[in-house]
Design an enzyme around this catalytic site. Structure first.
Site, PDB file in Angstrom:
ATOM      1  N   ASN A   9       1.002  -0.707   0.469  1.00 20.50           N
ATOM      2  CA  ASN A   9       0.127   0.125   0.253  1.00 20.50           C
ATOM      3  C   ASN A   9       0.698   0.706  -0.430  1.00 20.50           C
ATOM      4  O   ASN A   9       1.341   1.299   0.706  1.00 20.50           O
ATOM      5  CB  ASN A   9      -0.758  -0.058   1.460  1.00 20.50           C
ATOM      6  CG  ASN A   9      -2.106   0.989   1.406  1.00 20.50           C
ATOM      7  OD1 ASN A   9      -1.888   2.670   0.422  1.00 20.50           O
ATOM      8  ND2 ASN A   9      -1.789   1.753   3.171  1.00 20.50           N
ATOM      9  N   GLU A  97      -6.648   4.904   7.465  1.00 18.88           N
ATOM     10  CA  GLU A  97      -6.322   6.539   6.983  1.00 18.88           C
ATOM     11  C   GLU A  97      -7.736   7.058   6.404  1.00 18.88           C
ATOM     12  O   GLU A  97      -7.854   8.616   6.756  1.00 18.88           O
ATOM     13  CB  GLU A  97      -5.290   6.508   6.443  1.00 18.88           C
ATOM     14  CG  GLU A  97      -4.043   6.811   7.126  1.00 18.88           C
ATOM     15  CD  GLU A  97      -3.047   5.532   6.335  1.00 18.88           C
ATOM     16  OE1 GLU A  97      -2.639   6.190   5.330  1.00 18.88           O
ATOM     17  OE2 GLU A  97      -2.064   5.072   7.695  1.00 18.88           O
ATOM     18  N   GLU A 167      -4.933  -4.736  10.614  1.00 21.75           N
ATOM     19  CA  GLU A 167      -4.268  -3.609  10.461  1.00 21.75           C
ATOM     20  C   GLU A 167      -4.314  -2.869  12.286  1.00 21.75           C
ATOM     21  O   GLU A 167      -4.873  -2.052  12.165  1.00 21.75           O
ATOM     22  CB  GLU A 167      -4.755  -2.981   9.734  1.00 21.75           C
ATOM     23  CG  GLU A 167      -3.975  -3.222   8.316  1.00 21.75           C
ATOM     24  CD  GLU A 167      -3.333  -2.144   7.299  1.00 21.75           C
ATOM     25  OE1 GLU A 167      -2.657  -2.738   6.865  1.00 21.75           O
ATOM     26  OE2 GLU A 167      -3.773  -0.705   7.042  1.00 21.75           O
ATOM     27  N   GLY A 234       3.085  -1.491   4.021  1.00 16.05           N
ATOM     28  CA  GLY A 234       2.989   0.243   3.513  1.00 16.05           C
ATOM     29  C   GLY A 234       4.282   0.873   3.721  1.00 16.05           C
ATOM     30  O   GLY A 234       5.173   0.580   2.210  1.00 16.05           O
ATOM     31  N   GLY A 235       5.201   1.255   4.853  1.00 12.47           N
ATOM     32  CA  GLY A 235       6.160   1.821   4.723  1.00 12.47           C
ATOM     33  C   GLY A 235       7.578   0.556   3.662  1.00 12.47           C
ATOM     34  O   GLY A 235       7.591   0.970   3.045  1.00 12.47           O
TER      35      GLY A 235
END
Ligand code: PEP
Length: 251
Positions: A9, A97, A167, A234-235
């Site tokens: 993501n 988010e 998550e 993510g990161g």
């Protein structure tokens, strides 16, 4: 035996040029991976070229959002028809988010899930609790409510196709990962809710990914848990090198 599903993501990162060069690199590194479903989720502006780059490879492309109408006066939004036409296969929905910054409710996310399924794409439904919920012992209640409302009205056939991404919000982008044991316990509770809604057979087939600071170091232990069927990353998905290490951990 559920096949592991590793999805990136990128969030609001990666220009089109950056996306192209990352995918060219990733495609080469993971070309021999057979036992992992590989997905990369990127911003709308990168999707069309991204789909072309990964054509005939073992990588599929996801969008990170969609509006649940086919067309019309919804300025600034993107419809499932538009995504489908360019070859997008998955859509990440209900990310924390989006729930937090864009006030997305479970019922709105449910509309999006139905719209994505109606156009033959696969939703990745994100759920998860805040730190204060976990500390107050509300984790399973929060997840249960997000599942029941988010999956409302879906048939067993539809449910089987959906990917759930658990998550914990306190683990996203924080470097704090749920321990494999904590994650497994919560994944089991999630599968129990899916069993309650769709029955045992379907719940055992459904993919439940873990997301929250998953990286090359912790991926293998997390992915070896019985009810952890993959990761939403993510990161660590922004670089081909770090993302591919997680993919290899799932192979
Ligand atoms: C995410 O945003 O879905 C996520 C899991 O992020 P990170 O891996 O950076 O914690």
């Amino acid at each position: 035996m559920r096949k592991k599903v590793i999805a990136g993501n990128w969030k609001m990162n990666m220009t089109n040029k950056e996306a192209i060069s990352m995918l060219i690199e990733l495609k080469e590194i993971v070309k021999n991976i057979k036992n992992v479903t590989i997905i990369v989720g990127g911003p709308f502006t990168a999707l069309s070229d991204a789909v072309k780059i990964v054509e005939k490879s073992n990588i599929s492309i996801a969008a990170e959002n969609v509006y649940p109408k086919d067309a019309g006066a919804f300025t600034g939004e993107i419809s499932p028809i538009m995504l489908k036409e360019i070859g997008v296969k998955y859509v990440i929905l209900g990310h924390s988010e989006r729930r937090e910054y864009f006030m997305e409710s479970n019922s709105f996310i449910n509309e999006k899930i139905k719209a994505v399924l109606a156009h033959g794409m696969i939703p990745i439904l994100c759920i998860g609790e805040r730190l204060e919920d976990r500390e107050a012992g509300r984790t399973n209640d929060i997840n249960r409510n997000q599942l029941i409302e988010g999956l409302e009205g879906l048939t067993k056939e539809q449910a089987e196709k959906i990917i759930i991404a658990y998550e914990p919000i306190w683990a996203i982008g924080t470097g704090k990962t749920a321990t494999p044991e904590i994650a497994q316990e919560t994944h089991r509770a999630i599968r129990d809710v899916l069993k309650e809604i769709f029955g045992e057979e379907i719940s055992e087939k459904m993919t439940i990914q873990y997301g929250g600071s998953m990286n090359a170091e912790n991926a293998e232990k997390l992915l070896s848990q019985k009810d952890i069927d993959g990761g939403l990353i993510g990161g660590a998905s922004l670089k081909a090198e770090s993302f591919s290490k997680i993919i290899f951990a799932g192979e």
